[in-house]
Design a protein around this motif. Structure first.
Motif, PDB file in Angstrom:
ATOM      1  N   SER A   1       0.841  -1.200   0.000  1.00  0.00           N
ATOM      2  CA  SER A   1       0.000   0.000   0.000  1.00  0.00           C
ATOM      3  C   SER A   1       0.870   1.242   0.000  1.00  0.00           C
ATOM      4  O   SER A   1       2.005   1.232   0.501  1.00  0.00           O
ATOM      5  CB  SER A   1      -0.920   0.016   1.233  1.00  0.00           C
ATOM      6  N   TRP A   2       0.299   2.306  -0.540  1.00  0.00           N
ATOM      7  CA  TRP A   2       0.993   3.589  -0.534  1.00  0.00           C
ATOM      8  C   TRP A   2       0.800   4.235   0.839  1.00  0.00           C
ATOM      9  O   TRP A   2      -0.296   4.637   1.202  1.00  0.00           O
ATOM     10  CB  TRP A   2       0.472   4.512  -1.629  1.00  0.00           C
ATOM     11  N   PHE A   3       1.903   4.305   1.603  1.00  0.00           N
ATOM     12  CA  PHE A   3       1.870   4.866   2.947  1.00  0.00           C
ATOM     13  C   PHE A   3       2.300   6.326   2.893  1.00  0.00           C
ATOM     14  O   PHE A   3       3.335   6.663   2.308  1.00  0.00           O
ATOM     15  CB  PHE A   3       2.810   4.083   3.863  1.00  0.00           C
ATOM     16  N   GLU A   4       1.515   7.194   3.515  1.00  0.00           N
ATOM     17  CA  GLU A   4       1.834   8.616   3.536  1.00  0.00           C
ATOM     18  C   GLU A   4       2.920   8.856   4.575  1.00  0.00           C
ATOM     19  O   GLU A   4       2.684   8.747   5.782  1.00  0.00           O
ATOM     20  CB  GLU A   4       0.591   9.444   3.855  1.00  0.00           C
ATOM     21  N   VAL A   5       4.111   9.126   4.101  1.00  0.00           N
ATOM     22  CA  VAL A   5       5.275   9.208   4.984  1.00  0.00           C
ATOM     23  C   VAL A   5       5.159  10.387   5.939  1.00  0.00           C
ATOM     24  O   VAL A   5       5.468  10.288   7.127  1.00  0.00           O
ATOM     25  CB  VAL A   5       6.564   9.320   4.150  1.00  0.00           C
ATOM     26  N   THR A   6       4.735  11.526   5.459  1.00  0.00           N
ATOM     27  CA  THR A   6       4.654  12.726   6.284  1.00  0.00           C
ATOM     28  C   THR A   6       3.285  13.354   6.117  1.00  0.00           C
ATOM     29  O   THR A   6       2.957  13.851   5.036  1.00  0.00           O
ATOM     30  CB  THR A   6       5.742  13.747   5.890  1.00  0.00           C
ATOM     31  N   ASN A   7       2.492  13.314   7.231  1.00  0.00           N
ATOM     32  CA  ASN A   7       1.192  13.989   7.207  1.00  0.00           C
ATOM     33  C   ASN A   7       1.282  15.324   7.920  1.00  0.00           C
ATOM     34  O   ASN A   7       0.725  16.320   7.476  1.00  0.00           O
ATOM     35  CB  ASN A   7       0.126  13.106   7.861  1.00  0.00           C
TER      36      ASN A   7
END
Length: 419
Positions: A294-300
Motif C-alpha cells: 500500500s501507498w503509505f503517507e510518509v509525512t502527514n
C-alpha cells in the motif's frame, strides 16, 4: 651501288622518325603522369581535410561544456576533461591550426602539419555567444585551405600558424578543386564558382568569414558541426538539453541533483502498490512510500517549531506553502501553577484522635474545628485531589484556565496536509 645507297638513306629516315615518335610519346606520357600525380594529391587533400574534420568533431563533443560556456565550476574533479587553451575563447570566433589539434592529442603526432595541396589548413570556429549557454547555443567550424587549389607548391618552410596571401599570379585549377571537394563528400565546398562565396551542400557563406580574400577563388572548405553527425540522439557529458526517456533508467552509482527531485504522480494514500520501497507523491502532493502493498503517507504533519508560552500569549503560527497544506498548533501543560478552591478540592478519608476545642466530627460527614486538633488523618484508597487546570490554543492565543502567573504551556506548531 645505287641500290645500297638508297637502302642506307631509307634506314636513316626511319631512325629519325622513330626518335620523333618516341619523344612525342614520352612527352604525352609525362603529361599524363604529372596529371595523375596531381589528381592523387587533390584526392589526398580532401581526405586530409576529412581527417582534420574528425578531430574537430571530437573536440566539439569532448569539450561541449566549454564551447557552450556552461558553468562547470561545481562539478567534481575529473567529471569533465580539461580543455585546450584555444577552446576557452571569448567572443564569437577563433582560428586555430593543425598543430593546435595535434598538441591537444586530437590528431596523431606524426600527422602531417600541411596538406598535399593548398599550402596549409586552418580551422575557424563560429559560436553564437549571445545564446550560450542555452538551447540556441551552437558551435561550428570551417576547415579551409590557405591557398587556392593548384598544382603549385609553396617554397621553403610553411608557417602553419599564419595564412599569408597567395601569390597574385596564382590561378586555381578547377579540376583539382573538384577532386578535393569530391573526396570531402557532402561536407566539402569551395569558392571556385564565385570568389566571394564558399558553397557546399551544407553551407553558403561569404568567403571573408574564413578570412579568405574576397577575390581569391579556388579554396577548398569543409564544415564540422555537431548538427551534421548523429549526436543529438545521445545523452552526453555536459548536456544542457532536457532528456526524455520512454522506459526505466537504472544506475549503479549515486544520483545527484542541484535543483531537486520531481515525482510526477497523483496517487491516493492507502491505495495498492507493487514495488516495495518505491517513492511517489499523493493527490495532495504529500510523499508516499510503497510498503506492505500500500501507498503509505510518509509525512502527514511536519513540525516546524516549539514554543513555551504563558497564559494569554500569542502563538506564532507558521506560513504553510500551497493550497494543500494548513498550519496547526498543539499545546500541553509544561508547568502547573494553580490554587485549588471550592469544588476543585475533594479530600476524603478517615479521621481518628481527639479534638480539643469546639467542634464535631462525623466519619462520613464534615469536620469543623474551631480550636486545635491532635491526631491523625488517613485517606481511603479512593481518595483524590482534583486540579481544574488545562490548556488550549484558541484563536491563536494560549488559554490556561485556573492558572497562576507561573503556569506555562508547550506549544508545537507546524504544517499538515488538508484532509
Amino acid at each position: 651501288m645505287a641500290i645500297r645507297r638508297s637502302q642506307r638513306g631509307f634506314g636513316l629516315i626511319s631512325v629519325l622518325i622513330s626518335i620523333m615518335l618516341v619523344t612525342l610519346m614520352a612527352s604525352v606520357a609525362a603529361g599524363r603522369w604529372k596529371r595523375d600525380i596531381e589528381d592523387l594529391a587533390a584526392q589526398s587533400t580532401g581526405k586530409y581535410m576529412l581527417a582534420v574534420r574528425s578531430a574537430v568533431i571530437v573536440a566539439l563533443q569532448r569539450h561541449e561544456a566549454a564551447f557552450s560556456l556552461t558553468d562547470i565550476s561545481n562539478a567534481p574533479p575529473g567529471t569533465y576533461p580539461v580543455p585546450p587553451a584555444w577552446v576557452a575563447f571569448t567572443g564569437d570566433t577563433t582560428t586555430i591550426s593543425v598543430p593546435d589539434l595535434k598538441g591537444a592529442g586530437l590528431l596523431a603526432a606524426d600527422f602531417p602539419s600541411t596538406p598535399p595541396l593548398g599550402r596549409s589548413i586552418h580551422i575557424k570556429f563560429f559560436r553564437n555567444t549571445a545564446d550560450c549557454p542555452g538551447f540556441g547555443c551552437e558551435t561550428k567550424a570551417f576547415i579551409y585551405t590557405c591557398w587556392p587549389i593548384t598544382g603549385a607548391r609553396p617554397v621553403g618552410v610553411v608557417n602553419t600558424q599564419a595564412c599569408t596571401p597567395a601569390p597574385a599570379s596564382m590561378e586555381f585549377d578547377g579540376n583539382l578543386v573538384g577532386a578535393v571537394v569530391k573526396a570531402a563528400g557532402s561536407y566539402g565546398g569551395s569558392n571556385g564558382m564565385l570568389a566571394g562565396t564558399v558553397r557546399g551542400p551544407l553551407f553558403n557563406r561569404p568567403t571573408t568569414d574564413m578570412d579568405i580574400p574576397a577575390t581569391s577563388a579556388g579554396h577548398a572548405v569543409v564544415i564540422a558541426s555537431l548538427n551534421d553527425v548523429d549526436h543529438h540522439g545521445y545523452v552526453r557529458m555536459g548536456d544542457i538539453r532536457p532528456v526524455n526517456l520512454n522506459n526505466t533508467l537504472s544506475v549503479v552509482g549515486q544520483i545527484s541533483s542541484a535543483t531537486g527531485l520531481l515525482l510526477n504522480t497523483n496517487l491516493l494514500p492507502g491505495s495498492a502498490c507493487t514495488v516495495e520501497g518505491q517513492y511517489a507523491t499523493s493527490n495532495r502532493s504529500s510523499p508516499l512510500l510503497c510498503t506492505g502493498g500500500s501507498w503509505f503517507e510518509v509525512t502527514n504533519h511536519t513540525v516546524l517549531g516549539t514554543q513555551v508560552l504563558a497564559n494569554g500569549a500569542a502563538v506564532a503560527a507558521p506560513v504553510c506553502p500551497g493550497a494543500n497544506m494548513e498550519s496547526f498548533s498543539y499545546a500541553s501543560l509544561a508547568q502547573l501553577d494553580a490554587t485549588m478552591t471550592g469544588s476543585n478540592v475533594n479530600v476524603r478519608g478517615n479521621l481518628a484522635g481527639n479534638v480539643v476545642g469546639n467542634g464535631f466530627v462525623n466519619q462520613t460527614g464534615n469536620v469543623n474545628v474551631t480550636g486545635t486538633f491532635n491526631g491523625t488523618v488517613t485517606s481511603a484508597p479512593d481518595s483524590s485531589v482534583r486540579v481544574g487546570q488545562g490548556v488550549a490554543v484558541t484563536n491563536g492565543v494560549v488559554s490556561i484556565p485556573s492558572s497562576n502567573p507561573d503556569a506555562r504551556a508547550l506549544v508545537i506548531t507546524g504544517c499538515r496536509y488538508r484532509s
